[in-house]
Design an enzyme around this catalytic site. Sequence first.
Site, PDB file in Angstrom:
ATOM      1  CB  SER A  52      30.934  61.106  56.208  1.00 55.64           C
ATOM      2  OG  SER A  52      30.673  60.335  57.368  1.00 55.64           O
ATOM      3  N   GLY A  55      39.280  63.792  55.755  1.00 53.61           N
ATOM      4  CA  GLY A  55      39.778  64.158  54.438  1.00 53.61           C
ATOM      5  C   GLY A  55      38.726  64.677  53.490  1.00 53.61           C
ATOM      6  CE1 TYR A  56      40.147  66.920  48.203  1.00 53.63           C
ATOM      7  CE2 TYR A  56      41.736  65.223  48.797  1.00 53.63           C
ATOM      8  CZ  TYR A  56      41.446  66.458  48.239  1.00 53.63           C
ATOM      9  OH  TYR A  56      42.459  67.227  47.723  1.00 53.63           O
ATOM     10  CG  ASP A 114      33.057  46.692  57.297  1.00 55.06           C
ATOM     11  OD1 ASP A 114      33.568  47.473  56.470  1.00 55.06           O
ATOM     12  OD2 ASP A 114      33.173  45.450  57.238  1.00 55.06           O
ATOM     13  CB  VAL A 143      35.992  53.930  51.116  1.00 60.78           C
ATOM     14  CG1 VAL A 143      36.515  52.864  52.072  1.00 60.78           C
ATOM     15  CG2 VAL A 143      34.529  54.224  51.409  1.00 60.78           C
ATOM     16  CB  ALA A 144      41.430  55.775  52.136  1.00 66.71           C
ATOM     17  CE1 TYR A 231      46.742  63.969  44.025  1.00 67.63           C
ATOM     18  CE2 TYR A 231      48.104  62.013  44.356  1.00 67.63           C
ATOM     19  CZ  TYR A 231      47.986  63.390  44.220  1.00 67.63           C
ATOM     20  OH  TYR A 231      49.115  64.181  44.283  1.00 67.63           O
ATOM     21  CE1 TYR A 241      47.880  57.277  45.778  1.00 65.40           C
ATOM     22  CE2 TYR A 241      47.111  57.693  43.549  1.00 65.40           C
ATOM     23  CZ  TYR A 241      46.846  57.541  44.887  1.00 65.40           C
ATOM     24  OH  TYR A 241      45.559  57.638  45.337  1.00 65.40           O
ATOM     25  CB  THR A 282      44.629  62.375  53.833  1.00 60.04           C
ATOM     26  OG1 THR A 282      45.372  61.479  52.990  1.00 60.04           O
ATOM     27  CG2 THR A 282      43.973  63.449  52.976  1.00 60.04           C
TER      28      THR A 282
END
Length: 402
Positions: A52, A55-56, A114, A143-144, A231, A241, A282
Amino acid sequence: MTERTIAPRGRGFLFLDSHPVGCERIVTDMWQAIPAPAEPPSTQPVALVIGSSAGYGMAATLAGIKRAGIRGIGVSFEKAPTERRTGTAGWYRTAAMARLAQEAGSDWVFLNGDAFGDAMKDEVADLIGQRFGGRLDHLIYSVAAPRRTDPDTGVTYTSVLKPIGEAYRTKTLVFDDGRPEIREVETGPAGGDDIEQTTAVMGGADWERWITRLADRDLLADGFTTAALSYIGSPLTAAIYRQGTIGAAKAHLEATARTLDERLAKLVAGRALTSVNGAAVTQSSTAIPGIALYVGLLRGVLGERLVSPAGQLAELWDQLTGATDLVLDDEGRVRLDSWELSDDVQTQTAERWRQATTDTITDLADLDWFTGEVRRLYGFDVTGVDYDRPAETAIPWPNSAT
């Protein structure tokens, strides 16, 4: 008081510190850019946003509060300020989001830890049961992360950015001493278990684990919906990608969505979807070779028609809550990237890509916008902030879980 003057220090697209006032202003600006609904929401659905603080995920939190009237829980993993370093930008953004949520009358708890671990899943489940009526209406998964430890085995997996099959050579954008330069870089192909490692981190395993944990605790409301943010991107970046190791992880995420969708339909008449978002600057995207160049060129083509994360997530919440129809592609995905992937936009961007050199790049890409966006990730280059004035760095994490 721990006030000090903070200057942007770092290399390339990475900065050592962040600016608390700038980060707060970024959150406020995003909040103000989100359109209010035509009519105030009649209910306050309970939502969980995993990832949260940036970014997105941040856009999902703010757009959900303002557009859909949600209350609930945001989960992220940020570093606190110390005597030597400021907190991470996400630390300060979370403090600002907590203030806005309170002002909007939305009950929000922000947890720092985490998201891959079962301890966090249990803490969230307990909160839903004790504070939010025991029923969760929506879950956004954004989550990235570079690595993930499997709670069952204790094995830590590490994601990599590599093409599959053969080496990938591409143009990329770098800044040396503030001067933009186009270089060519080559990335070797995935080998060994690179694909499996990346999929274990960035695929759907943890998302599914969250759903299973919450379902086992009987916390999913009737009609529960969940969306994982994803994405696809341009053909210009596909080799690194969508056709690379990250793309394999995204394909696993989408397969997980189909499995979860069938399961939730039977369990609570619910839905599981992937939301394919458009390009944005991002902290994770700037690390991918060629992406910085592509996004700068895309902005050069679109200008103000480039749709912000806040605008995209406002549209997603409208679809998830039924304010507008849920529109899916043939693969069952919500598509919020049509403005980016239209034939006309991609043709123009590809032509600019072909022409891009160190000598021509400033005429082809909106580099002022791009570099400003990178700096704003850390709270710098924000209009209205006096960077010569000392800023308080010891901002506490919002303690709203009690």
